[in-house]
Design a protein around this motif. Structure first.
Motif, PDB file in Angstrom:
ATOM      1  N   GLU A 125      43.752  44.280  68.639  1.00  0.00           N
ATOM      2  CA  GLU A 125      43.476  44.710  67.337  1.00  0.00           C
ATOM      3  C   GLU A 125      43.899  44.032  66.146  1.00  0.00           C
ATOM      4  O   GLU A 125      43.067  44.109  65.067  1.00  0.00           O
ATOM      5  CB  GLU A 125      44.141  45.966  67.282  1.00  0.00           C
ATOM      6  CG  GLU A 125      43.345  46.967  68.359  1.00  0.00           C
ATOM      7  CD  GLU A 125      44.176  46.995  69.646  1.00  0.00           C
ATOM      8  OE1 GLU A 125      44.343  48.114  70.243  1.00  0.00           O
ATOM      9  OE2 GLU A 125      44.927  46.089  69.808  1.00  0.00           O
ATOM     10  N   ASN A 126      44.621  43.093  66.347  1.00  0.00           N
ATOM     11  CA  ASN A 126      45.196  42.159  64.906  1.00  0.00           C
ATOM     12  C   ASN A 126      44.484  40.861  64.910  1.00  0.00           C
ATOM     13  O   ASN A 126      44.817  40.257  63.967  1.00  0.00           O
ATOM     14  CB  ASN A 126      46.704  42.017  65.401  1.00  0.00           C
ATOM     15  CG  ASN A 126      47.427  43.300  65.434  1.00  0.00           C
ATOM     16  OD1 ASN A 126      47.256  44.413  64.636  1.00  0.00           O
ATOM     17  ND2 ASN A 126      48.605  43.188  66.019  1.00  0.00           N
ATOM     18  N   ILE A 127      43.355  40.799  65.705  1.00  0.00           N
ATOM     19  CA  ILE A 127      42.716  39.237  65.634  1.00  0.00           C
ATOM     20  C   ILE A 127      42.000  39.200  64.133  1.00  0.00           C
ATOM     21  O   ILE A 127      42.205  37.937  63.762  1.00  0.00           O
ATOM     22  CB  ILE A 127      41.560  39.174  66.655  1.00  0.00           C
ATOM     23  CG1 ILE A 127      42.367  39.090  68.091  1.00  0.00           C
ATOM     24  CG2 ILE A 127      40.771  38.291  66.356  1.00  0.00           C
ATOM     25  CD1 ILE A 127      41.118  39.035  69.231  1.00  0.00           C
ATOM     26  N   PRO A 128      41.621  40.051  63.677  1.00  0.00           N
ATOM     27  CA  PRO A 128      40.789  39.913  62.441  1.00  0.00           C
ATOM     28  C   PRO A 128      42.064  39.469  61.439  1.00  0.00           C
ATOM     29  O   PRO A 128      41.700  38.723  60.209  1.00  0.00           O
ATOM     30  CB  PRO A 128      40.391  41.113  62.010  1.00  0.00           C
ATOM     31  CG  PRO A 128      40.262  41.704  62.946  1.00  0.00           C
ATOM     32  CD  PRO A 128      41.158  41.477  64.342  1.00  0.00           C
ATOM     33  N   LYS A 129      43.327  39.720  61.500  1.00  0.00           N
ATOM     34  CA  LYS A 129      44.328  39.379  60.552  1.00  0.00           C
ATOM     35  C   LYS A 129      44.962  38.058  60.920  1.00  0.00           C
ATOM     36  O   LYS A 129      45.880  37.400  60.098  1.00  0.00           O
ATOM     37  CB  LYS A 129      45.567  40.477  60.564  1.00  0.00           C
ATOM     38  CG  LYS A 129      45.098  41.871  60.445  1.00  0.00           C
ATOM     39  CD  LYS A 129      46.334  42.842  60.675  1.00  0.00           C
ATOM     40  CE  LYS A 129      45.723  44.217  60.708  1.00  0.00           C
ATOM     41  NZ  LYS A 129      46.865  45.140  60.907  1.00  0.00           N
ATOM     42  N   ASN A 186      43.414  35.145  61.273  1.00  0.00           N
ATOM     43  CA  ASN A 186      42.564  34.011  60.747  1.00  0.00           C
ATOM     44  C   ASN A 186      42.587  32.912  61.727  1.00  0.00           C
ATOM     45  O   ASN A 186      42.870  31.827  61.513  1.00  0.00           O
ATOM     46  CB  ASN A 186      43.317  33.328  59.482  1.00  0.00           C
ATOM     47  CG  ASN A 186      43.445  34.423  58.256  1.00  0.00           C
ATOM     48  OD1 ASN A 186      42.475  35.315  58.021  1.00  0.00           O
ATOM     49  ND2 ASN A 186      44.644  34.526  57.901  1.00  0.00           N
ATOM     50  N   LYS A 188      36.419  30.621  63.734  1.00  0.00           N
ATOM     51  CA  LYS A 188      35.299  30.934  64.553  1.00  0.00           C
ATOM     52  C   LYS A 188      35.494  30.307  65.966  1.00  0.00           C
ATOM     53  O   LYS A 188      36.044  29.153  66.409  1.00  0.00           O
ATOM     54  CB  LYS A 188      33.853  30.279  64.096  1.00  0.00           C
ATOM     55  CG  LYS A 188      33.588  31.071  62.774  1.00  0.00           C
ATOM     56  CD  LYS A 188      32.321  30.446  62.109  1.00  0.00           C
ATOM     57  CE  LYS A 188      32.092  31.266  60.890  1.00  0.00           C
ATOM     58  NZ  LYS A 188      30.692  30.791  60.271  1.00  0.00           N
TER      59      LYS A 188
END
Length: 207
Positions: free
Chosen positions: A181-185, A187, A190
């Motif tokens: 769940e913390n992947i978007p935070k 950085n 790609k």
């Protein structure tokens, strides 16, 4: 007593002595099995899942498997026309844990045979566990400039994966101790490939 009554009595006795539902007292075991609680009661919380994988790194990686990995990495038997001898292992002989993440099939089915995995190819492995995938892919790509990003919320599992990678001399892996769940935070950038197995069903919203 008819056989039907005997059979029914045996089933009730079985339910009283074996119940897959956890968290019930002995007094409520039989009731819990015969009248299962709601789905929400039976599903473990994320905290319970995390604690489980901290105590039991997954997939299980026993001493026997570790010794086999070390031996497979250090030595191999080379045979030519019946003449066999032991030689140091090289990159042409790999211990494939899962055929589906061998570079050949990946290239064929996902990249139409056009990927050489040489141009800074990046792979994300969320829920990497004890390292089957990360070590398999890391070994195949160790001679390239590819980068593999491992992520797991179980420090115990990550330590096993790191130990395995060290045994194989892998240097192309970045390690993250965190939740999906913390992947978007984080950085992380790609990726060209994301491989995730046996993980999403643990999330509050798998979709």
């Amino acid at each position: 007593m008819e056989w039907r009554q005997i059979l029914l009595g045996a089933i009730v006795l079985l339910l009283q002595n074996y119940c897959p539902v956890t968290g019930l007292s002995n007094e409520t075991h039989a009731v819990g099995c015969l009248n299962p609680p709601s789905l929400s009661m039976r599903h473990p919380t994320q905290t319970e899942v995390s604690e489980h994988y901290q105590d039991y790194p997954y997939p299980a990686y026993e001493e026997k498997e570790e010794n086999e990995d070390k031996n497979a990495f250090l030595l191999q038997t080379d045979c030519h026309r019946g003449d066999c001898h032991t030689i140091a292992r090289n990159t042409t002989w790999l211990n494939y844990y899962m055929y589906t993440i061998a570079l050949g099939p990946l290239n064929h089915y996902l990249f139409k045979g056009k990927e050489n995995f040489e141009n800074n190819f990046r792979i994300l492995l969320p829920g990497g566990g004890t390292g089957n995938s990360v070590n398999n892919l890391g070994e195949q790509l160790n001679h390239t400039n590819a980068e593999i990003v491992y992520l797991d919320f179980s420090r115990a599992s990550m330590k096993v994966a790191q130990r395995r990678a060290k045994t194989k001399g892998l240097t192309n892996i970045k390690w993250f101790y965190d939740k999906i769940e913390n992947i978007p935070k984080l950085n992380l950038g790609k990726f060209d490939l994301i491989e995730c197995s046996g993980v999403l069903h643990h999330l509050p919203d798998p979709q």
